[in-house]
Design a protein around this motif. Structure first.
Motif, PDB file in Angstrom:
ATOM      1  N   SER A  14       0.849  -1.197   0.000  1.00  0.00           N
ATOM      2  CA  SER A  14       0.000   0.000   0.000  1.00  0.00           C
ATOM      3  C   SER A  14       0.881   1.242   0.000  1.00  0.00           C
ATOM      4  N   LYS A  15       0.484   2.201  -0.809  1.00  0.00           N
ATOM      5  CA  LYS A  15       1.267   3.428  -0.956  1.00  0.00           C
ATOM      6  C   LYS A  15       0.737   4.509  -0.020  1.00  0.00           C
ATOM      7  N   LYS A  16       1.658   5.327   0.450  1.00  0.00           N
ATOM      8  CA  LYS A  16       1.276   6.411   1.350  1.00  0.00           C
ATOM      9  C   LYS A  16       0.511   7.482   0.580  1.00  0.00           C
ATOM     10  N   SER A  17      -0.529   7.984   1.204  1.00  0.00           N
ATOM     11  CA  SER A  17      -1.247   9.113   0.623  1.00  0.00           C
ATOM     12  C   SER A  17      -0.766  10.385   1.312  1.00  0.00           C
ATOM     13  N   LEU A  18      -0.232  11.284   0.529  1.00  0.00           N
ATOM     14  CA  LEU A  18       0.293  12.536   1.064  1.00  0.00           C
ATOM     15  C   LEU A  18      -0.601  13.719   0.722  1.00  0.00           C
ATOM     16  N   ALA A  19      -1.803  13.410   0.250  1.00  0.00           N
ATOM     17  CA  ALA A  19      -2.700  14.480  -0.181  1.00  0.00           C
ATOM     18  C   ALA A  19      -3.076  15.392   0.985  1.00  0.00           C
ATOM     19  N   ARG A  75      -0.137  17.606   1.856  1.00  0.00           N
ATOM     20  CA  ARG A  75       0.058  18.598   0.796  1.00  0.00           C
ATOM     21  C   ARG A  75      -1.000  19.697   0.910  1.00  0.00           C
ATOM     22  N   GLU A 127       6.615  11.909  -2.645  1.00  0.00           N
ATOM     23  CA  GLU A 127       5.695  11.679  -3.763  1.00  0.00           C
ATOM     24  C   GLU A 127       6.396  10.945  -4.898  1.00  0.00           C
ATOM     25  N   GLU A 140       6.938   7.262  -3.856  1.00  0.00           N
ATOM     26  CA  GLU A 140       5.713   6.478  -3.994  1.00  0.00           C
ATOM     27  C   GLU A 140       5.433   6.133  -5.460  1.00  0.00           C
ATOM     28  N   SER A 141       5.695   7.086  -6.361  1.00  0.00           N
ATOM     29  CA  SER A 141       5.487   6.791  -7.783  1.00  0.00           C
ATOM     30  C   SER A 141       6.505   5.775  -8.285  1.00  0.00           C
TER      31      SER A 141
END
Length: 653
Positions: free
Chosen positions: A68-73, A76, A278, A281-282
């Motif tokens: 699972s990838k971290k959400s940094l929204a 941000r 970011e 994660e990409s």
């Protein structure tokens, strides 16, 4: 002046070191990720590593990374709100990238929000109070001078009141409808916005009055109930209230200013950390993993191999790095193209990329395009003064960070225009001020047009040479030796030129029938290039669409080859034509200036003429130069089907 050499970097490291190593990869800003090379669920990284790292198969099976990838929204968004409140733009320089971990960045961000949000909310409320009280001042000013208590209005039991404004046009309609309104209408003042009215209506008939007022677009002003006294007394009280709120506003803004100074450095670091995270994660989309290791592949410039290797091994001594030459990678995997040109010609990369990115195995056409385009533009638009204006415009444009390349390009074509302006002896269109160091186009029309065609022939011959060289680099014998833009096409073009020159000069050196036979032989080589090349390579000929269709299409291709060679050559006459047009257009303005009979009008016409020539003709010449490059030359030797080198960048620009 070339395509930079690329290598495939394969990386294997313990999975517990995944974050710091990926961060190291991102910070290099040199790794190009290539995606979508294989069908199904496999990706580029997985496919390449299965080939390159087959010796590690005993460590476990390779699967795509699916963590699972971290959400940094949210972070941000919080940072954006804080930077908006402080009215600052984070510094995007590279300094300090490693100063702040993600956990530390989140903690500081939460701390900032806990201090900034209450102040911002209080400030927003204060602004709203100031606005509300100022609106009230606008409403009560119409009542100034009246000896009444404004609070009494709201205490009326049998009447309702309305204070508001109408536009001057609507006032006439109101006056014409006085008999339809069951109310007392008092005109109490005027302003730039319109006319102010105080209206008293019986409570039971107020709805009818409100409907009529709405139809007239009556802008009602509400009087707050908290104020008492005469309008003059209330006005002074509101003014004092506004002063108090302004003082509170200044205190809150001062607190924000102090917080801004305290947190500015942290904001820069948090922004950099979020940029890095970011990209990390990409990057995870391109990983393959086993039970204990993760695997990654990407393209890097060969010249940066040692630096990148040292940086990653410093982060994780257990990391295994291997590098493969592009020639050792499967043919269907195309390396990205990174152009490497001198500062003089680097802006012309933009014109090359407009057509298409060079294939990794192609010759970089920037050097050839840059030099020839400078000559083409200068020859068609040669003027010392107008070229200087273009050069100055390019310099001003270069100062804007978003238009730097365009500005650099304008400066170079402007310099070329100045040089040819001296050769032509032209200064802002006048040809009597400077001596012509080479030729005056308008006085030597035949020479100018003939020179243009000869120059075009030279460029086309060079284009054939570049096409052959590209075919050799691709090891494409069929197109390189027997194609229409290969050796056979070049020899046919030379035969065609010799024939035309001999007929034009009425002087036969090589008999026409011999030239005809050589030309026919070259055309047959082009027509039968596939079977001939297959025979040389000892392969079976392959006819796409069938043998019959191949030769029918090839026959039409020969006709098109002959016509295109003639049209390509004649097309270069436009160089001389635009050089003459440049002079002729100014002569038209100069003639109008003389005919005006007024010195001021003459100066205006000359200036206007130069502005039109620089803006309109300059743009046309720019486009025509590109047309010659793209259609006459690029069509011969350049495919432009490459993949642009786009390494991971911390901050996209």
């Amino acid at each position: 002046m070339a395509v930079e050499k690329m290598e495939m970097m394969n990386l294997v490291a313990p999975i517990e070191n995944i974050h710091e190593i990926l961060e190291g990869v991102v910070l290099t800003e040199k790794v190009h990720i290539q995606k979508g090379q294989n069908s199904g669920d496999s990706n580029f990284t997985l496919s390449v590593l299965e080939d390159a790292l087959s010796t590690l198969r005993d460590m476990g099976s390779l699967v795509r990374y699916k963590a699972s990838k971290k959400s940094l929204a949210a972070q941000r968004k919080d940072l954006q709100e804080i930077t908006d409140t402080f009215d600052i733009i984070p510094d995007k320089s590279k300094s300090g990238y490693g100063e702040c971990s993600l956990e530390r960045a989140v903690d500081i961000l939460c701390e900032m929000k806990s201090k900034v949000d209450p102040i911002k909310e209080a400030l927003d409320e204060t602004f709203e109070e100031i606005r509300r009280h100022r609106d009230f001042l606008e409403s009560i000013k119409y009542l100034l001078g009246m000896d009444i208590d404004v609070s009494e209005f709201s205490k009326m039991k049998h009447f309702n009141y309305h204070i508001g404004t109408l536009t001057k046009e609507r006032r006439i309609k109101l006056r014409n409808n006085y008999e339809n309104i069951s109310a007392v209408v008092l005109h109490i003042g005027s302003s730039e916005d319109g006319e102010a009215y105080l209206i008293f209506a019986p409570s039971d008939l107020d709805n009818e009055s409100v409907k009529i007022l709405k139809s007239l677009n009556f802008k009602e002003i509400k009087l707050p109930v908290e104020f008492k006294g005469t309008p003059d007394e209330v006005y002074k009280e509101v003014v004092e209230k506004i002063k108090t709120f302004n003082k509170i506003k200044e205190e809150l803004e001062e607190k924000l200013s102090l917080l801004k100074e305290d947190y500015k450095h942290h904001i820069d670091n948090i922004n950099r950390r979020l940029d890095i995270e970011e990209q990390i994660e990409s990057l995870k989309d391109n990983l393959a993993v086993s039970r204990n290791f993760f695997y990654f592949s990407g393209w890097i410039p060969k010249s940066d191999r040692k630096k990148i290797k040292a940086q990653i091994e410093k982060l994780c001594p257990m990391a295994i790095l291997s590098f493969e030459e592009s020639e050792d990678i499967r043919k269907e995997i195309i390396p990205p193209t990174k152009l490497k040109n001198s500062w003089l010609l680097r802006p012309f990369e933009m014109l090359v990329n407009l057509y298409g990115v060079p294939n990794y195995k192609e010759i970089d056409p920037t050097f050839f395009l840059g030099l020839t385009y400078l000559i083409l533009f200068g020859a068609m638009f040669g003027d010392v003064g107008q070229g200087s204006v273009i050069m100055l415009g390019g310099w001003l444009l270069k100062e804007k960070s978003t238009m730097k390349v365009q500005g650099e390009l304008m400066m170079r074509v402007g310099i070329s225009s100045v040089i040819f302006g001296f050769l032509y002896g032209s200064l802002f269109g006048f040809e009597t001020v400077l001596p012509a160091l080479l030729i005056r186009p308008i006085e030597n029309i035949d020479t100018v047009l003939l020179s243009s065609v000869i120059f075009g022939v030279i460029l086309l011959l060079m284009s054939f040479g570049l096409s052959i060289k590209n075919a050799v680099a691709r090891r494409d014998i069929e197109e390189g030796l027997f194609g229409r833009n290969g050796l056979a096409g070049l020899l046919f073009y030379i035969v065609l030129l010799i024939t035309v020159v001999q007929l034009a000069l009425s002087r036969i050196v090589i008999p026409i029938y011999i030239l005809f036979l050589i030309g026919a032989f070259m055309l047959s080589m082009i027509l039968f290039r596939n079977p001939i090349a297959s025979a040389v390579l000892k392969k079976t000929p392959s006819y796409h669409g069938g043998k019959k269709e191949y030769y029918i299409e090839g026959s039409f291709d020969l006709i098109e080859t002959l016509l295109s060679l003639l049209s390509n050559t004649i097309s270069f006459i436009r160089i001389g034509a635009f050089a003459l047009n440049h002079v002729g257009l100014f002569l038209a303005f100069e003639t109008m200036a003389h005919l005006s009979g007024n010195p001021a009008a003459s100066v205006f016409i000359i200036i206007l003429g130069n502005v039109i020539i620089i803006a309109l003709e300059g743009l046309i010449v720019f486009i025509q130069g590109l047309r010659l490059e793209y259609y006459e030359m690029f069509s011969k030797y350049y495919k432009g089907d490459g993949v642009k080198y786009e390494p991971l960048k911390i901050t996209k620009t």
